[in-house]
Write a protein that holds these residues in place. Structure first.
Motif, PDB file in Angstrom:
ATOM      1  N   THR A 137       0.809  -1.226   0.000  1.00  0.00           N
ATOM      2  CA  THR A 137       0.000   0.000   0.000  1.00  0.00           C
ATOM      3  C   THR A 137       0.840   1.272   0.000  1.00  0.00           C
ATOM      4  N   GLY A 138       2.101   1.148   0.438  1.00  0.00           N
ATOM      5  CA  GLY A 138       2.948   2.332   0.533  1.00  0.00           C
ATOM      6  C   GLY A 138       2.698   3.183   1.750  1.00  0.00           C
ATOM      7  N   ALA A 139       1.818   2.733   2.644  1.00  0.00           N
ATOM      8  CA  ALA A 139       1.499   3.495   3.847  1.00  0.00           C
ATOM      9  C   ALA A 139       2.558   3.256   4.925  1.00  0.00           C
ATOM     10  N   ARG A 140       2.625   4.181   5.882  1.00  0.00           N
ATOM     11  CA  ARG A 140       3.560   4.038   6.990  1.00  0.00           C
ATOM     12  C   ARG A 140       3.204   2.810   7.809  1.00  0.00           C
ATOM     13  N   ALA A 141       4.194   2.011   8.148  1.00  0.00           N
ATOM     14  CA  ALA A 141       3.986   0.789   8.930  1.00  0.00           C
ATOM     15  C   ALA A 141       4.793   0.814  10.211  1.00  0.00           C
TER      16      ALA A 141
END
Length: 347
Positions: A250-254
């Protein structure tokens, strides 16, 4: 002045012709008029002990007008020189750097290095004369520009060619000649730098007044300069070091989220802890664990503490100590951002 025989003969020959005398007088007046139009009031020589006009010199010279400093928001002489093209690409010692690290010349020293050869190879002149070096406790360094208020300077001349054959080894990289203000009159200058957030404010006020007389003159200059402290905790992007992990899909912060703050967890140096190894007890969740003290009083609601002591090998701690870092949930509340880091001075 005694005339030579040739001069006497020329004078007699000119006296025999009135038309020729008239032409000679006219030519003499034209020469005097041209000389009056091209009178040079002052010649300032930089980089040579031979008096000459700088416009006929083969050595390149750059003249920096102090008026440009106000337009650029520059508050001191050192910053003005270090931002010029002659200093581009060379490491410079600024007042901020010399306040954080040990530099020859003392705290707050600001010097100039041309061609990357160091400040001790760049000669600084003050009105054509060598300026005294700066230094504390016996240490001798190059001239410190922090001692000169900007309001007392008219212009700066920079000889970009080496002049070691004239001045010595301290002029290998070039020569910087500072010309101070002269003449009657007064000037006032103010500068304020206010960041969007608090911390790092800069205020400078300068005033200069002088008079010139037939046989001399004087000038009085006052300068007030104050730089407020900028601490690491004054900026959000400095006060918490994060992992910056991203989900590849997703490319979201993890990143892990600290439940105590709801923000991404600070992942700097762990602090306020004691390492516990191979204790062989049954009341701790890990073979090797890290015990941290609950300084904020909110660890108990997120992770369990040490179990009751039922065996001599069990871990015994005073109240307020908790095992952290043994799994993801315990790692999210582990203290990894020392409060002293936020007090670290950046400026």
């Amino acid at each position: 002045m005694k005339k030579t025989p040739i001069a006497t003969a020329v004078s007699i020959a000119l006296a025999h012709g009135s038309l020729l005398m008239g032409g000679f007088a006219l030519a003499q007046e034209d020469i005097e008029d041209i000389a009056d139009e091209n009178v040079i009031e002052e010649i300032v020589t930089t980089g040579s002990r031979i008096r000459k006009d700088v416009f006929t010199s083969s050595s390149p010279m750059e003249i920096i007008d102090i008026g440009e400093a106000s337009l650029q928001g520059i508050a001191n002489v050192g910053e003005l020189l270090q931002n010029s093209t002659v200093a581009a690409g060379s490491p410079q010692v600024t007042s901020v750097l010399s306040s954080a690290l040990v530099e020859n010349g003392g705290i707050g020293t600001s010097t100039i290095s041309l061609r990357g050869l160091g400040a001790n190879r760049t000669l600084v002149l003050l009105n054509g004369r060598r300026a005294g070096p700066s230094g504390t406790r016996g240490g001798v360094s190059s001239f410190d520009f922090s001692v000169l208020p900007l309001a007392t300077i008219e212009r700066i001349e920079v000889l970009k060619d080496g002049a070691s054959s004239i001045y010595g080894s301290d002029a290998v990289a070039g020569v910087v000649n500072i010309i101070t203000r002269r003449g009657d009159g007064a000037s006032f200058d103010g500068y304020v730098s206010q960041p969007n957030s608090s911390g790092g404010e800069h205020t400078r006020l300068s005033a200069s007044w002088g008079r010139d007389f037939a046989r001399g003159g004087f000038r009085i200059t006052a300068d007030y300069n104050k730089q407020e402290e900028l601490a690491q905790g004054d900026r959000d992007y400095f006060n918490c070091e994060e992992d910056y992990v991203f989900d590849p899909v997703t490319g979201a912060r993890a990143d892990r989220v600290d439940p105590r703050t709801g923000n991404f967890k600070c992942s700097d140096t762990t602090w306020g802890h004691i390492w516990v190894y191979d204790y062989g007890g049954s009341n701790s969740p890990s073979f090797r664990t890290l015990a941290q003290y609950d300084y904020d009083g909110d660890l108990a609601q997120y992770i369990p503490g040490y179990g009751p002591v039922t065996d001599p090998a069990d871990v015994q701690t005073p109240p307020g100590w908790f095992p952290t870092g043994y799994d993801r949930a315990a790692s999210e509340v582990q203290n990894s951002d020392h409060p002293f880091q936020d007090e670290t001075t950046l400026i």
